[in-house]
Design an enzyme around this catalytic site. Structure first.
Site, mmCIF file in Angstrom:
data_model
loop_
_atom_site.group_PDB
_atom_site.id
_atom_site.type_symbol
_atom_site.label_atom_id
_atom_site.label_comp_id
_atom_site.label_asym_id
_atom_site.label_seq_id
_atom_site.Cartn_x
_atom_site.Cartn_y
_atom_site.Cartn_z
ATOM 1 N N ASN A 32 0.910 -1.277 0.011
ATOM 2 C CA ASN A 32 -0.146 -0.035 -0.213
ATOM 3 C C ASN A 32 0.932 1.200 -0.163
ATOM 4 O OD1 ASN A 32 0.885 0.156 2.654
ATOM 5 N ND2 ASN A 32 -0.954 -0.095 3.456
ATOM 6 N N ASP A 51 -3.854 -2.699 0.243
ATOM 7 C CA ASP A 51 -3.436 -3.103 1.336
ATOM 8 C C ASP A 51 -3.518 -4.743 1.269
ATOM 9 O OD1 ASP A 51 -3.729 -2.754 4.673
ATOM 10 O OD2 ASP A 51 -5.080 -4.290 4.061
ATOM 11 N N PHE A 71 5.649 -9.785 4.140
ATOM 12 C CA PHE A 71 6.424 -8.911 4.773
ATOM 13 C C PHE A 71 5.646 -7.717 5.403
ATOM 14 C CE2 PHE A 71 9.584 -10.458 1.337
ATOM 15 C CZ PHE A 71 10.468 -10.795 2.243
ATOM 16 N N ALA A 72 4.295 -7.188 4.725
ATOM 17 C CA ALA A 72 3.714 -6.262 4.953
ATOM 18 C C ALA A 72 3.397 -6.303 6.497
ATOM 19 C CB ALA A 72 2.358 -6.345 4.251
ATOM 20 N N SER A 75 6.855 -1.941 11.588
ATOM 21 C CA SER A 75 8.139 -2.253 12.186
ATOM 22 C C SER A 75 8.857 -1.405 13.153
ATOM 23 C CB SER A 75 8.912 -3.151 11.304
ATOM 24 O OG SER A 75 9.362 -2.110 10.350
ATOM 25 N N TYR A 139 5.499 -4.278 19.131
ATOM 26 C CA TYR A 139 5.821 -4.926 17.754
ATOM 27 C C TYR A 139 6.235 -6.283 17.967
ATOM 28 C CZ TYR A 139 9.192 -5.737 14.065
ATOM 29 O OH TYR A 139 9.730 -6.519 12.663
ATOM 30 N N HIS A 185 17.168 3.130 12.616
ATOM 31 C CA HIS A 185 18.283 2.489 12.696
ATOM 32 C C HIS A 185 19.443 2.938 12.782
ATOM 33 C CE1 HIS A 185 14.616 0.096 11.385
ATOM 34 N NE2 HIS A 185 14.943 -0.931 11.860
ATOM 35 N N PHE A 204 23.466 5.864 22.365
ATOM 36 C CA PHE A 204 22.159 5.560 23.355
ATOM 37 C C PHE A 204 22.687 4.672 24.521
ATOM 38 C CE2 PHE A 204 18.852 5.905 19.895
ATOM 39 C CZ PHE A 204 18.818 7.157 20.120
#
Ligand code: UFG
Length: 328
Positions: A32, A51, A71-72, A75, A139, A185, A204
């Site tokens: 999507n 979708d 995979f959709a 994340s 998640y 990331h 961090f």
């Protein structure tokens, strides 16, 4: 094989699509485009903008697909804690629609894109597939719930499925790499500093119980990761659900990653220590022996230098196409 790839316009999905097409498969991508990008989908694949959950029934009714790689998903760990409803809807909800469509139209071969976040804080390192699963964020919880759903469809409806639990996916494959609208990331953020799109990288925490005080992660090259999906797709058996970790088995600290990026970009990459990020475990390293033994997976780009080099080759040629350039 005729393969349906959901989320095939994202970083991982588009790389797998490219590798599937190269291997001679007939690939249809459904995405999507909320986070993916149309230009990441290689020319040899068909593309449906929709979708994945809503379109699954019609696609599987008419497509005669031999298998699905799913995979959709949303994340981002931090975001999942802020808007969990969206994660449960987009991850679990979409997956349930897909599973139902597969059952209804007799497609019984599934590879599922899962995550190390299903384990949560590790009780021992390296993490094996029989480790306890106690996700520390929404998640990881949504991905674990999907695994339970898949397992019961395998038992009840003879689905054959493989869940691949990724550790820290990085690197690039040719013209496909990390270029997200929202980036969190480490490696792409560090490379944005080298591009001049960001002043410095924040580390961090440097007081973790690790040799240099920064967190250790297991970085796996996107091309090695893609190979594992093809092996899984080719070896699923009806009625069986397999779970495999995907990492390279080596851990690198945040400081080591930054040092490798300095070496390959020639940029000083200023860094500043910031407080720890909530929910970060100190060390996450995978044991991927199971998939190597059972499927013959053979990762060949496991060293950090190769991963950073490939990521930089991709990032450095993006120019204005980099979302971090702020011009798109
Ligand atoms: N980090 C920094 N500064 C930054 C960004 C990250 O120091 O600006 C650190 C993090 O604290 C962490 C390491 O770099 O120690 C790697 O962080 P990433 O955000 O790149 O990746 P994560 O390890 O948090 O997350 C990855 C995947 C998730 C998956 C998780 C499994 O991206 O999808 O591993 O725990 F869920």
């Amino acid at each position: 094989m005729k393969v349906l790839v959901t989320g095939g316009a994202g970083y991982v999905g588009s790389t797998c699509t490219a590798v599937l097409v190269e291997a001679g498969h007939d690939v249809t991508v459904v995405d999507n485009l909320t986070t993916g990008s149309r230009e990441a989908v290689v020319d040899g694949a068909k593309f449906v903008e929709a979708d994945a959950g809503e379109a699954a029934d019609e696609l599987l009714a008419n497509g005669n697909f031999d298998g699905v790689i799913h995979f959709a998903a949303r994340s981002l760990v931090g975001e999942s804690e802020q808007v969990p409803d969206e994660y449960w809807r987009d991850n679990l909800g979409t997956s349930l629609q897909l599973l139902e469509a597969m059952r209804r139209h007799n497609c019984n071969n599934l590879v599922f894109s899962s995550t190390a976040a299903t384990y949560g804080e590790p009780t021992k390192v390296p993490i094996t597939e029989d480790a306890p699963t106690n996700p520390t964020n929404a998640y990881g919880a949504t991905k674990l719930a999907i695994d339970y759903a898949i397992a019961s469809y395998c038992r009840g409806y003879k689905l054959g499925a493989t869940s691949l639990r990724y550790f820290n996916v990085a690197g690039a494959y040719g013209t496909i790499g990390e270029n997200r609208r929202i980036e969190t990331h480490l490696i792409p953020l560090v490379l944005q500093v080298a591009l001049g799109h960001r002043d410095k990288i924040m580390i961090f925490g440097d007081d973790w119980p690790t040799p240099d005080g920064t967190c250790i992660r297991d970085y796996i090259h996107i091309r090695d990761l893609a190979d594992a999906h093809l092996l899984a797709l080719a070896s699923n058996t009806p009625g069986k659900h397999r779970i495999f970790n995907l990492g390279s088995g080596d851990g690198y600290s945040v400081n080591e990653v930054i040092a490798a990026c300095r070496k390959h970009t020639g940029h000083p990459i200023p860094a500043e220590v910031a407080p720890r990020r909530a929910g970060d475990p100190a060390v996450l390293v995978a044991s991927s022996e199971k998939i190597q033994e059972e499927l013959g997976w053979n990762p060949t780009r496991t060293d950090l230098d190769t991963i950073v080099q490939d990521a930089w080759a991709f990032t450095s040629q993006l120019g204005d196409r980099a979302y971090s350039a702020g011009k798109r």
